[in-house]
Design a protein around this motif. Structure first.
Motif, PDB file in Angstrom:
ATOM      1  N   THR A   1      42.298 -22.343 -10.986  1.00 30.28           N
ATOM      2  CA  THR A   1      42.845 -22.656 -12.306  1.00 30.28           C
ATOM      3  C   THR A   1      43.993 -21.693 -12.583  1.00 30.28           C
ATOM      4  O   THR A   1      44.047 -20.591 -12.038  1.00 30.28           O
ATOM      5  CB  THR A   1      41.800 -22.523 -13.417  1.00 30.28           C
TER       6      THR A   1
ATOM      7  N   THR B   1      50.084 -27.043 -12.232  1.00 27.21           N
ATOM      8  CA  THR B   1      50.271 -26.909 -13.674  1.00 27.21           C
ATOM      9  C   THR B   1      51.762 -26.794 -13.950  1.00 27.21           C
ATOM     10  O   THR B   1      52.565 -26.589 -13.031  1.00 27.21           O
ATOM     11  CB  THR B   1      49.519 -25.677 -14.215  1.00 27.21           C
TER      12      THR B   1
ATOM     13  N   THR C   1      46.817 -20.717 -16.022  1.00 27.32           N
ATOM     14  CA  THR C   1      47.454 -20.962 -17.315  1.00 27.32           C
ATOM     15  C   THR C   1      48.723 -20.131 -17.378  1.00 27.32           C
ATOM     16  O   THR C   1      48.702 -18.927 -17.113  1.00 27.32           O
ATOM     17  CB  THR C   1      46.526 -20.570 -18.469  1.00 27.32           C
TER      18      THR C   1
ATOM     19  N   THR D   1      44.617 -16.648 -14.019  1.00 28.90           N
ATOM     20  CA  THR D   1      44.127 -17.504 -12.941  1.00 28.90           C
ATOM     21  C   THR D   1      42.686 -17.181 -12.551  1.00 28.90           C
ATOM     22  O   THR D   1      42.172 -16.093 -12.831  1.00 28.90           O
ATOM     23  CB  THR D   1      45.006 -17.350 -11.687  1.00 28.90           C
TER      24      THR D   1
ATOM     25  N   ARG E   1      45.736 -26.854  -7.232  1.00 27.81           N
ATOM     26  CA  ARG E   1      45.907 -27.452  -8.545  1.00 27.81           C
ATOM     27  C   ARG E   1      47.344 -27.211  -9.006  1.00 27.81           C
ATOM     28  O   ARG E   1      47.936 -26.171  -8.707  1.00 27.81           O
ATOM     29  CB  ARG E   1      44.927 -26.838  -9.555  1.00 27.81           C
TER      30      ARG E   1
END
Length: 226
Positions: free
Chosen positions: A29, A97, A31, A47, A95
């Motif tokens: 993940t 973003t 952001t 992360t 992933r």
């Protein structure tokens, strides 16, 4: 035969049970948070489960890094919005973003000095690949004269390309005499009777000021023409 089928069934159940209990590595993940200072953007990441990061800054430039530490990028155009994408890689997969960056419109003086937020000014060198503009130290940098690219080399002033000019938002500037001062202070020192001496390096016929100095804000600015 029944025992055989029963044994095969038990083995199958065992395999299914083993696969069901096998730990699953989660996807990474990330952001993105960012801060903008004129045309320079600092990207910060939060992360998990990640090990590598592939940035696409949206202006044709990209970077692959292996740390989630903050990364900075300077954008070429002000008043422009860029779409930034980040591919995050980890043991569990990948992933993507994204974020949107808007570079505020800047005056020419802001671009030269970095604006008031750059308290230490912004450093430049004259480039042989661009023409040179001689500009007045006003808010719009009124151009006084223009010179063709590479003119300093043709005048045997190539050392000037290594001098460093630091411009400040109040109109002042400082010169770091890195190349022998081949151009940096010649006109100002001559006009103000500041002693100039021949440079120690031999690939220039220019003079150089004897001691470092900071010209007053009323002096003209030498700026690289973009």
């Amino acid at each position: 035969m029944k025992k055989y089928f029963k044994l095969v069934g038990l083995l199958s159940l065992g395999i299914i049970f083993f696969e069901a209990c096998k730990p699953v590595t989660p996807l990474p993940t990330a952001t993105i948070s960012l801060s903008v200072a004129n045309n320079v953007v600092t990207f910060n990441l939060s992360t998990t489960n990640s090990s590598a990061y592939k940035w696409n800054f949206g202006d044709g430039d990209s970077a692959i890094v292996y740390s989630s530490a903050a990364i900075t990028h300077a954008y070429p155009k002000d008043g422009t919005t860029y779409k930034v994408s980040l591919l995050v890689l980890g043991p569990g997969g990948e992933r993507t973003t994204s974020a949107t960056v808007t570079i505020p419109t800047m005056t020419q003086m802001d671009m030269l000095t970095g604006g008031s937020s750059f308290v230490n000014g912004k450093a430049w060198r004259i480039s042989a690949s661009y023409g040179i503009s001689l500009a007045a130290p006003d808010s719009i940098m009124t151009v006084v004269d223009n010179f063709q690219s590479g003119i300093l080399s043709s005048l045997q002033l190539s050392l000037a390309y290594t001098d460093q000019f630091i411009f400040f938002s109040n109109g002042g500037y400082t010169i770091n005499n890195l190349g022998g001062g081949a151009l940096a202070g010649l006109a100002y020192c001559t006009a103000n009777n500041i002693t100039n001496v021949p440079p120690q390096l031999t690939d220039s016929m220019a003079l150089t000021y004897a001691t470092p100095y900071t010209p007053p804000c009323q002096s003209y600015l030498f700026a690289q023409q973009q």
